[in-house]
Design a protein around this motif. Structure first.
Motif, PDB file in Angstrom:
ATOM      1  N   LEU A  94       0.960  -1.284  -0.002  1.00  0.00           N
ATOM      2  CA  LEU A  94      -0.213   0.115   0.099  1.00  0.00           C
ATOM      3  C   LEU A  94       0.926   1.231   0.214  1.00  0.00           C
ATOM      4  CD1 LEU A  94      -2.319  -1.361   2.825  1.00  0.00           C
ATOM      5  CD2 LEU A  94      -3.125  -1.183   0.321  1.00  0.00           C
ATOM      6  N   THR A  95       0.236   2.379  -0.442  1.00  0.00           N
ATOM      7  CA  THR A  95       1.036   3.660  -0.394  1.00  0.00           C
ATOM      8  C   THR A  95       0.476   4.560   1.039  1.00  0.00           C
ATOM      9  OG1 THR A  95       1.240   3.596  -2.828  1.00  0.00           O
ATOM     10  CG2 THR A  95       1.645   5.826  -1.756  1.00  0.00           C
ATOM     11  N   CYS A  96       1.444   5.036   1.513  1.00  0.00           N
ATOM     12  CA  CYS A  96       0.992   5.850   2.726  1.00  0.00           C
ATOM     13  C   CYS A  96       0.715   7.132   2.304  1.00  0.00           C
ATOM     14  CB  CYS A  96       2.515   5.888   3.551  1.00  0.00           C
ATOM     15  SG  CYS A  96       2.020   7.180   4.999  1.00  0.00           S
ATOM     16  N   ASN A  97      -0.477   7.832   2.821  1.00  0.00           N
ATOM     17  CA  ASN A  97      -0.764   9.002   2.456  1.00  0.00           C
ATOM     18  C   ASN A  97      -0.279  10.096   2.921  1.00  0.00           C
ATOM     19  OD1 ASN A  97      -3.321   7.669   1.314  1.00  0.00           O
ATOM     20  ND2 ASN A  97      -4.330   7.826   3.172  1.00  0.00           N
ATOM     21  N   GLU A  98       0.926  10.104   3.753  1.00  0.00           N
ATOM     22  CA  GLU A  98       1.554  10.947   4.471  1.00  0.00           C
ATOM     23  C   GLU A  98       2.905  11.036   3.763  1.00  0.00           C
ATOM     24  OE1 GLU A  98       0.219  12.839   6.623  1.00  0.00           O
ATOM     25  OE2 GLU A  98      -1.431  11.744   6.795  1.00  0.00           O
ATOM     26  N   CYS A  99       3.502  10.233   3.667  1.00  0.00           N
ATOM     27  CA  CYS A  99       5.112  10.072   3.155  1.00  0.00           C
ATOM     28  C   CYS A  99       5.135   9.458   1.788  1.00  0.00           C
ATOM     29  CB  CYS A  99       6.104   9.258   3.923  1.00  0.00           C
ATOM     30  SG  CYS A  99       5.771   7.527   3.999  1.00  0.00           S
ATOM     31  N   SER A 100       3.954   8.813   1.286  1.00  0.00           N
ATOM     32  CA  SER A 100       3.944   8.248  -0.308  1.00  0.00           C
ATOM     33  C   SER A 100       4.945   7.032  -0.352  1.00  0.00           C
ATOM     34  CB  SER A 100       4.431   9.387  -1.343  1.00  0.00           C
ATOM     35  OG  SER A 100       3.380  10.418  -0.927  1.00  0.00           O
ATOM     36  N   GLU A 101       5.353   6.629   0.850  1.00  0.00           N
ATOM     37  CA  GLU A 101       6.162   5.462   0.480  1.00  0.00           C
ATOM     38  C   GLU A 101       5.607   4.121   0.859  1.00  0.00           C
ATOM     39  OE1 GLU A 101       9.263   5.185   3.459  1.00  0.00           O
ATOM     40  OE2 GLU A 101      10.502   7.007   2.688  1.00  0.00           O
ATOM     41  N   GLU A 102       5.703   2.910   0.366  1.00  0.00           N
ATOM     42  CA  GLU A 102       4.999   1.605   0.235  1.00  0.00           C
ATOM     43  C   GLU A 102       5.148   0.952   1.598  1.00  0.00           C
ATOM     44  OE1 GLU A 102       6.256  -0.614  -3.222  1.00  0.00           O
ATOM     45  OE2 GLU A 102       4.864   0.569  -4.525  1.00  0.00           O
ATOM     46  N   PHE A 103       4.289   0.047   1.949  1.00  0.00           N
ATOM     47  CA  PHE A 103       4.127  -0.548   3.197  1.00  0.00           C
ATOM     48  C   PHE A 103       3.103  -1.752   3.125  1.00  0.00           C
ATOM     49  CE2 PHE A 103       0.786   2.396   3.788  1.00  0.00           C
ATOM     50  CZ  PHE A 103      -0.334   1.561   4.718  1.00  0.00           C
ATOM     51  N   ALA A 104       3.382  -2.747   3.887  1.00  0.00           N
ATOM     52  CA  ALA A 104       2.742  -3.916   3.957  1.00  0.00           C
ATOM     53  C   ALA A 104       1.606  -3.982   4.691  1.00  0.00           C
ATOM     54  CB  ALA A 104       3.362  -5.178   3.838  1.00  0.00           C
ATOM     55  N   SER A 115      -4.747   4.421   4.778  1.00  0.00           N
ATOM     56  CA  SER A 115      -3.458   3.920   4.393  1.00  0.00           C
ATOM     57  C   SER A 115      -2.527   5.064   4.987  1.00  0.00           C
ATOM     58  CB  SER A 115      -3.411   4.259   2.893  1.00  0.00           C
ATOM     59  OG  SER A 115      -4.213   3.142   2.332  1.00  0.00           O
ATOM     60  N   CYS A 116      -1.660   4.471   6.148  1.00  0.00           N
ATOM     61  CA  CYS A 116      -0.616   5.298   6.955  1.00  0.00           C
ATOM     62  C   CYS A 116       0.176   4.307   7.400  1.00  0.00           C
ATOM     63  CB  CYS A 116      -1.245   6.314   7.701  1.00  0.00           C
ATOM     64  SG  CYS A 116      -0.086   7.041   8.661  1.00  0.00           S
ATOM     65  N   CYS A 117       1.592   4.529   7.048  1.00  0.00           N
ATOM     66  CA  CYS A 117       2.343   3.483   7.834  1.00  0.00           C
ATOM     67  C   CYS A 117       2.809   3.834   9.150  1.00  0.00           C
ATOM     68  CB  CYS A 117       3.725   3.596   6.839  1.00  0.00           C
ATOM     69  SG  CYS A 117       4.604   5.171   7.134  1.00  0.00           S
ATOM     70  N   ASP A 118       3.221   3.002   9.947  1.00  0.00           N
ATOM     71  CA  ASP A 118       3.355   3.279  11.405  1.00  0.00           C
ATOM     72  C   ASP A 118       4.465   4.245  11.768  1.00  0.00           C
ATOM     73  OD1 ASP A 118       1.483   1.070  12.206  1.00  0.00           O
ATOM     74  OD2 ASP A 118       3.042  -0.263  12.017  1.00  0.00           O
ATOM     75  N   LYS A 119       5.121   4.328  10.713  1.00  0.00           N
ATOM     76  CA  LYS A 119       6.445   5.598  10.924  1.00  0.00           C
ATOM     77  C   LYS A 119       5.774   7.016  10.760  1.00  0.00           C
ATOM     78  CE  LYS A 119       8.885   4.734   7.415  1.00  0.00           C
ATOM     79  NZ  LYS A 119      10.003   4.780   6.272  1.00  0.00           N
ATOM     80  N   CYS A 120       4.532   7.022  10.118  1.00  0.00           N
ATOM     81  CA  CYS A 120       3.689   8.499  10.151  1.00  0.00           C
ATOM     82  C   CYS A 120       2.636   8.723  10.968  1.00  0.00           C
ATOM     83  CB  CYS A 120       3.142   8.793   8.648  1.00  0.00           C
ATOM     84  SG  CYS A 120       4.627   8.899   7.352  1.00  0.00           S
ATOM     85  N   LYS A 121       2.318   7.479  11.479  1.00  0.00           N
ATOM     86  CA  LYS A 121       1.319   7.482  12.691  1.00  0.00           C
ATOM     87  C   LYS A 121       1.487   8.598  13.562  1.00  0.00           C
ATOM     88  CE  LYS A 121       1.202   4.070  15.918  1.00  0.00           C
ATOM     89  NZ  LYS A 121       1.200   2.702  16.485  1.00  0.00           N
ATOM     90  N   ASP A 122       0.208   9.220  13.884  1.00  0.00           N
ATOM     91  CA  ASP A 122       0.342  10.446  14.876  1.00  0.00           C
ATOM     92  C   ASP A 122      -0.962  10.379  15.597  1.00  0.00           C
ATOM     93  OD1 ASP A 122       0.721  12.658  16.546  1.00  0.00           O
ATOM     94  OD2 ASP A 122       0.825  13.877  14.701  1.00  0.00           O
ATOM     95  N   LEU A 123      -1.092   9.586  16.750  1.00  0.00           N
ATOM     96  CA  LEU A 123      -2.476   9.676  17.529  1.00  0.00           C
ATOM     97  C   LEU A 123      -2.703  10.528  18.435  1.00  0.00           C
ATOM     98  CD1 LEU A 123      -2.533   5.602  18.314  1.00  0.00           C
ATOM     99  CD2 LEU A 123      -3.548   6.648  16.306  1.00  0.00           C
ATOM    100  N   ASP A 124      -1.803  11.297  18.560  1.00  0.00           N
ATOM    101  CA  ASP A 124      -2.164  12.696  19.404  1.00  0.00           C
ATOM    102  C   ASP A 124      -2.700  13.846  18.771  1.00  0.00           C
ATOM    103  OD1 ASP A 124      -0.825  11.555  21.669  1.00  0.00           O
ATOM    104  OD2 ASP A 124       1.276  12.137  21.077  1.00  0.00           O
ATOM    105  N   GLU A 125      -2.379  14.051  17.406  1.00  0.00           N
ATOM    106  CA  GLU A 125      -2.969  15.041  16.610  1.00  0.00           C
ATOM    107  C   GLU A 125      -3.523  14.712  15.216  1.00  0.00           C
ATOM    108  OE1 GLU A 125      -0.014  18.269  16.178  1.00  0.00           O
ATOM    109  OE2 GLU A 125       0.144  18.367  18.314  1.00  0.00           O
ATOM    110  N   LYS A 126      -2.656  14.469  14.219  1.00  0.00           N
ATOM    111  CA  LYS A 126      -3.236  14.277  12.968  1.00  0.00           C
ATOM    112  C   LYS A 126      -4.009  12.841  12.932  1.00  0.00           C
ATOM    113  CE  LYS A 126      -0.605  15.303   9.833  1.00  0.00           C
ATOM    114  NZ  LYS A 126       0.757  15.357   8.827  1.00  0.00           N
ATOM    115  N   HIS A 127      -4.049  11.850  13.755  1.00  0.00           N
ATOM    116  CA  HIS A 127      -4.615  10.504  13.867  1.00  0.00           C
ATOM    117  C   HIS A 127      -5.385  10.391  14.998  1.00  0.00           C
ATOM    118  CE1 HIS A 127      -1.417  10.060  10.340  1.00  0.00           C
ATOM    119  NE2 HIS A 127      -2.362  10.332   9.849  1.00  0.00           N
TER     120      HIS A 127
END
Length: 265
Positions: A94-104, A115-127
């Motif tokens: 899949l393609t991350c909506n934040e960084c556009s990198e692929e992740f499984a 579609s958001c990878c764990d590196k870009c996950k932000d449960l405090d604000e954005k997510h």
């Protein structure tokens, strides 16, 4: 039997892992495997159709250990068996909506199909996650907007932090709830207009409730002040006197002093 509304679709990696485990279970069952004993070197010995093998705990079996075999040959044999036992697992990325990198796979995709990878996950604000109660109050949504409108919003369940015996909380992805509100109301302005209408109705309801309580209070006060033992005053007159000038008689009450005049017939 009806399937659960929020049943999550398995990822390609999870499906491949399940299939691999199923095939191994079938192989073990067909071979009539029986665990026999522990070997002298500490590994578990397994008997398959009369032949002894050592369980490597790596997903494959070795012939009974022969201490005369060179260690390098044994390592090469293990490597060969590992390669033969390995399965090629098809993985869709899949393609991350934040960084556009692929992740499984990721936390947000697994739980919310986002579609958001764990590196870009932000449960405090954005997510940020939001409870169903707060979501309904903030975005003026109904239960049917969460569960009936397609596609139903995904959520995770967590124990209530205020009291463990209460029902579990449903946590939704706030950005998805906001998007659903846009589907229902079409614009933020309409949400604000609806909020004002509800506030006015709430204030009118408060005034009616207050007036009803005030009326009840007044009735209770009047009922309390009323003395059921009260009796009207009855005059007790004294001796009558005659007035020659007016040709009238009069007598006065012994209690209140009221004077009554009258004529005798």
């Amino acid at each position: 039997m009806e399937e659960p509304k929020n049943k999550r679709e398995l990822t390609a990696a999870e499906k491949a892992r399940i299939e691999r485990n199923r095939l191994k279970a079938m192989q073990l069952r067909e071979s009539k495997i029986a665990v026999s004993k522990e070997s002298e070197c500490g590994g578990k010995m397994i008997k398959v159709d009369g032949h002894k093998f050592k369980d490597t705990n790596g997903g494959f079996l070795l012939d009974e250990v022969d201490h005369t075999v060179d260690e390098e040959e044994r390592a090469a044999k293990i490597q060969k068996l590992a390669e033969e036992d390995a399965m090629e697992v098809p993985v869709s990325y899949l393609t991350c909506n934040e960084c556009s990198e692929e992740f499984a796979d990721s936390y947000l995709y697994k739980n919310f199909d986002f579609s958001c990878c764990d590196k870009c996950k932000d449960l405090d604000e954005k997510h940020e996650l939001i409870t169903k109660t707060d979501a309904k109050n903030e975005f003026l949504l109904k239960d049917c907007d969460f569960d009936k409108r397609e596609p139903p919003l995904k959520f995770i369940s967590r124990k209530n932090p205020h009291k463990s015996t209460w029902a579990e909380m449903k946590l939704y992805l706030k950005s998805q709830v906001k998007a659903r509100a846009m589907e229902v109301y079409e614009s933020e302005k309409k949400i604000e207009d609806e909020r004002k209408i509800r506030e006015e109705k709430r204030e009118i309801s408060k005034v009616k409730k207050y007036n009803k309580q005030l009326s009840t209070l007044r009735k209770n006060v009047r009922a309390t002040l009323y003395d059921k033992t009260y009796k009207p005053h009855e005059h007790e007159y004294g001796k009558s006197t005659y007035n020659e000038e007016t040709d009238e008689y009069s007598h006065a009450c012994k209690t209140c002093g009221f004077v009554e005049t009258y004529e005798e017939l």
